[in-house]
Design an enzyme around this catalytic site. Structure first.
Site, PDB file in Angstrom:
ATOM      1  CB  CYS A   1      -1.031  -0.032   1.113  1.00  0.00           C
ATOM      2  SG  CYS A   1      -0.489  -0.584   2.740  1.00  0.00           S
ATOM      3  CB  SER A   2       1.448   4.326   0.378  1.00  0.00           C
ATOM      4  OG  SER A   2       1.378   4.068  -1.014  1.00  0.00           O
ATOM      5  CB  CYS A   3       2.872   1.253   5.549  1.00  0.00           C
ATOM      6  SG  CYS A   3       1.401   0.198   5.547  1.00  0.00           S
TER       7      CYS A   3
END
Lengths: 198, 219
Positions: free
Chosen positions: A105-107
């Site tokens: 995702c884009s943690c």
């Protein structure tokens, strides 16, 4: 193939519609939404992480605490909250380079860096930096010598990785505040180094 | 699940560049979408892992076309409809009315928030079990093909690595995303060498990734 809804109203209108529906039901209010936006536009961002880096560069005891327990050490500044449950600090040096990604995702460590920039969310970064990190870093302006070890950290669980960049030369006389002003978001994710003052 | 979100190692995406003048939110609606997305977990009675899973449930074309905050908006709507807070089609109908059409807005459905037990706030948990693996252990990432949510990218599955750290135990996203419980587990950072993942001639590097204990097996 299942069709994507072919004529969805544009996102700005759908956002307005969703907010209106929730407001009418007493579930959200504009002040709370504005407050959250304001927090991430003005109060939480790379300036937080830069303070941590400058402190670590100038205070050996702090750096030792930071490397031993990142969450507690950044908490000394009051930096905590969502996406900061467990902060792990990794140090870059002339011989060892670390870079952070979230391929799924884009943690991202929000309390230290705010919301992620476009390049971090870009499918090109998410897909490629695990497979050809040296090429991607060079594309982004960071050429690493072949003898530098490269480690890529894929943030696939709730640990959030934060890079302590190498302190640039020629900064021995600078104050903590002046040092913090040199530190970029990109250096704290590991796609850049901190440059010496010009 | 196997899907568009699992991008690690896939090709064809082009180059990466940094925009030094980027704003936090390029347009005002992105800020609203972010805030509504951030609030949607609480409003729908779901959780962070369900939100991440909702990203994966988007149609692959929508996933790519919507962009980051467009996805947040779509996921907020998805979770609120799942939980019966809003009717399916309610956002679409209201949006059309805001655009000057005359769309009939559906009545609110029955609330259907998921019922499940949480062991506390956040994702980290204290557990009594001893870690099954130790730093230095050679392990293999299981060749999992779970149909629901999980957090093991395809590019590490089946590959051999070495445990480099034991992290705080955490709820298993596979469980929490589907409201079946928490199944908290030990989490490990595992190092994989580039040639193990990408074959001979891979760019010299090491990949560190966090894996839940049930994603790993001894070699």
């Amino acid at each position: 193939m299942t069709a994507v809804p072919p004529t969805r109203p544009p996102a700005p209108i759908r956002a307005e519609a969703l907010e209106a529906l929730l407001t009418e039901r007493g579930l959200v209010n504009a002040d709370a939404i504005d407050g959250l936006i304001n927090r991430f536009v003005n109060d939480v961002g790379p300036m937080n992480g830069a303070k941590v880096v400058a402190k670590a560069w100038t205070d050996e005891d702090y750096k030792a605490r930071l490397m031993a327990d990142g969450t507690a050490a950044v908490g000394e500044f009051g930096f905590a909250g969502p996406q900061g449950e467990h902060i792990v600090v990794v140090e870059n040096s002339a011989s060892s380079h670390n870079v952070v990604v979230c391929t799924l995702c884009s943690c991202y460590p929000w309390p230290l860096l705010g919301l992620p920039p476009d390049w971090y969310k870009d499918p090109a970064y998410r897909s490629r930096v695990v497979r050809e990190p040296r090429t991607v870093l060079a594309e982004m302006g960071l050429e690493l010598d072949a003898d530098v070890d490269v480690t890529v950290w894929d943030s696939s669980a709730e640990n959030r990785y934060f890079i302590l960049p190498e302190r640039p030369a020629g900064t021995e006389e600078l104050s903590e505040d002046d040092l913090a002003a040199l530190v970029t978001r990109e250096a704290m994710v590991g796609v850049a180094k901190v440059s010496s003052p010009t | 699940m196997d899907g568009i979100h699992d991008m690690g190692g896939t090709e064809g995406w082009g180059t990466v560049s940094i925009d030094p003048d980027e704003k936090v939110f390029a347009e005002d609606w992105e800020g609203r979408a972010f805030a509504l997305g951030a609030m949607s977990g609480g409003l729908s009675g779901t959780n962070l892992d369900a939100f991440r899973h909702s990203l994966e449930r988007l149609h692959p074309l929508a996933y790519l076309q919507d962009g980051y905050y467009g996805r947040w908006l779509a996921c907020a709507e998805l979770l609120l409809v799942d939980s019966g807070v809003l009717a399916e089609g309610a956002v679409d109908a209201r949006a059309r009315n805001l655009m000057g059409e005359s769309a009939e807005e559906p009545a609110d459905p029955e609330l259907a928030k998921p019922e499940y037990e949480r062991g506390g706030g956040g994702s980290l948990r204290e557990i009594d079990d001893e870690p099954k693996f130790a730093v230095g252990d050679a392990i293999r990432a299981r060749d999992m093909h779970a149909r629901g949510h999980h957090r093991m990218p395809a590019y590490v599955r089946g590959h051999a690595g070495v445990v480099t750290a034991i992290r705080p135990a955490a709820v298993l996203p596979d469980a929490t995303a589907h409201f079946t419980g928490e199944d908290p587990q030990h989490v490990y950072t595992v190092a994989f060498e580039a040639e193990e993942l990408w074959g001979p001639g891979a760019e010299a590097s090491t990949l560190h990734i966090d894996l839940f204990e049930s994603y790993m097996e001894t070699t």
